[in-house]
Write a protein that holds these residues in place. Structure first.
Motif, PDB file in Angstrom:
ATOM      1  N   THR A 113      -8.337  25.326  41.461  1.00  0.00           N
ATOM      2  CA  THR A 113      -8.878  26.552  42.037  1.00  0.00           C
ATOM      3  C   THR A 113      -7.901  27.717  42.057  1.00  0.00           C
ATOM      4  OG1 THR A 113     -10.389  25.251  43.398  1.00  0.00           O
ATOM      5  CG2 THR A 113     -10.017  27.541  44.041  1.00  0.00           C
ATOM      6  N   GLY A 123     -15.066  26.289  42.749  1.00  0.00           N
ATOM      7  CA  GLY A 123     -13.684  25.977  43.090  1.00  0.00           C
ATOM      8  C   GLY A 123     -13.296  26.319  44.515  1.00  0.00           C
ATOM      9  N   THR A 154     -10.154  20.343  43.348  1.00  0.00           N
ATOM     10  CA  THR A 154      -9.672  21.570  43.991  1.00  0.00           C
ATOM     11  C   THR A 154      -8.312  22.008  43.456  1.00  0.00           C
ATOM     12  OG1 THR A 154      -8.717  20.274  45.822  1.00  0.00           O
ATOM     13  CG2 THR A 154     -10.947  21.132  46.114  1.00  0.00           C
TER      14      THR A 154
END
Length: 314
Positions: free
Chosen positions: A205, A46, A202
């Protein structure tokens, strides 16, 4: 009153997600095995993807501030030398000296720092903070290893220098950051399919990182020498951001970059300090106490720091 509410909208959402992770663990909806795998997912996949994507798609020459990088590295170095020197003067045992020093300067840039900066300054701030993180992670790792190795110098059983050089050189955050910096520096195009895939991937994350912090939080780790832990916490989340504000301002850094530098300097101690203390003969109980105490109190110190920055128009 509006300024106060603005600060709350920056700080509280971050810590509410941390609290969510704590609550999910207490309710049994997630367990230690899940948190272990989540930490691995965030750390190895991530965060590297996030750093590569945000840095790689940015205009490097617009978002890179060399003075900010140098000033932030100096803050870390000063934190190391001051805390390690204090531990020597107070004649701390080797294990306690290493954990005290590391906990005093090694901040949780990737998990807490990026989340706070994103809430405070949005995508532009996250990009600049990501580039800064790419340069600071090797500096943090270098001084962290030094802090834990120096108290045990001359003793048998430490891992060789080459092992720790590899740990720094192959760190996924460092590799991803410098890959993103190279991509941005040479203005390489980002294919649409890759761009949209990274944008989706992303997005997980920072929420997962904050949930992992909350799930790992345990008051049981607040044990050992609490006076040393409190002193290290004070250095990390009070004195270093204050030092950072004066140092960076004196170097001519202004605006968003000054705010980012202060917020990154004020991050609570990184969870990795506890892990490395276990690996390198440090005082793991002291390291765990510093992590827990600094994370808990950083909600207050971040609020104060942001209030000061917003009052100055930053």
């Amino acid at each position: 009153m509006s300024l106060f509410l603005e600060i709350l909208t920056i700080v509280i959402p971050v810590f509410l997600v941390v609290l969510l992770g704590y609550g999910l663990k207490r309710l049994g909806l997630i367990d230690s095995a899940f948190l272990f795998q989540t930490n691995r997912l965030v750390y190895y996949i991530g965060l590297p993807l996030l750093l590569f994507y945000k840095i790689g798609t940015a205009d490097f020459f617009t978002n890179f501030n060399g003075r900010l990088v140098i000033g932030s590295a100096l803050i870390i170095a000063i934190g190391f030398f001051a805390s390690y020197g204090y531990a020597l003067i107070r004649r701390y045992p080797p294990g306690a000296a290493g954990s005290f020093s590391q906990g005093s300067f090694r901040g949780n840039l990737a998990y807490m720092g990026l989340a706070i900066v994103f809430n405070a300054y949005g995508p532009d701030g996250l990009t600049r903070a990501g580039i800064l993180t790419g340069f600071l992670v090797p500096v943090l790792n270098f001084f962290a290893i030094l802090a834990l190795l120096l108290p045990h110098r001359g003793q048998d059983g430490n891992r060789g220098l080459s092992f720790w050089v590899r740990q720094v050189a192959l760190n996924p955050l460092i590799v991803a950051s410098f890959a993103g910096i190279a991509w941005s520096f040479f203005s390489l195009p980002m294919p649409v399919i890759l761009d949209r895939s990274l944008d989706i991937a992303t997005g997980m994350t920072l929420p997962l990182a904050l949930i992992a912090i909350g799930g790992s939080f345990s008051l049981e780790k607040l044990k050992g020498d609490m006076v040393r832990a409190a002193f290290a916490t004070g250095i990390k989340i009070v004195w270093l951001p204050l030092l950072g504000a004066f140092l960076l301002y004196g170097m001519g850094i202004r605006g968003m970059d000054l705010g980012i530098g202060v917020l990154m300097a004020g991050t609570p101690a990184a969870t990795a300090t506890y892990i490395m203390a276990h690996q390198m003969k440090g005082d793991a109980e002291l390291a765990g106490s510093i992590v827990m105490m600094s994370t808990l109190l950083s909600a207050l110190t971040y609020s104060i720091a942001l209030f000061a920055l917003r009052s100055l128009g930053l």
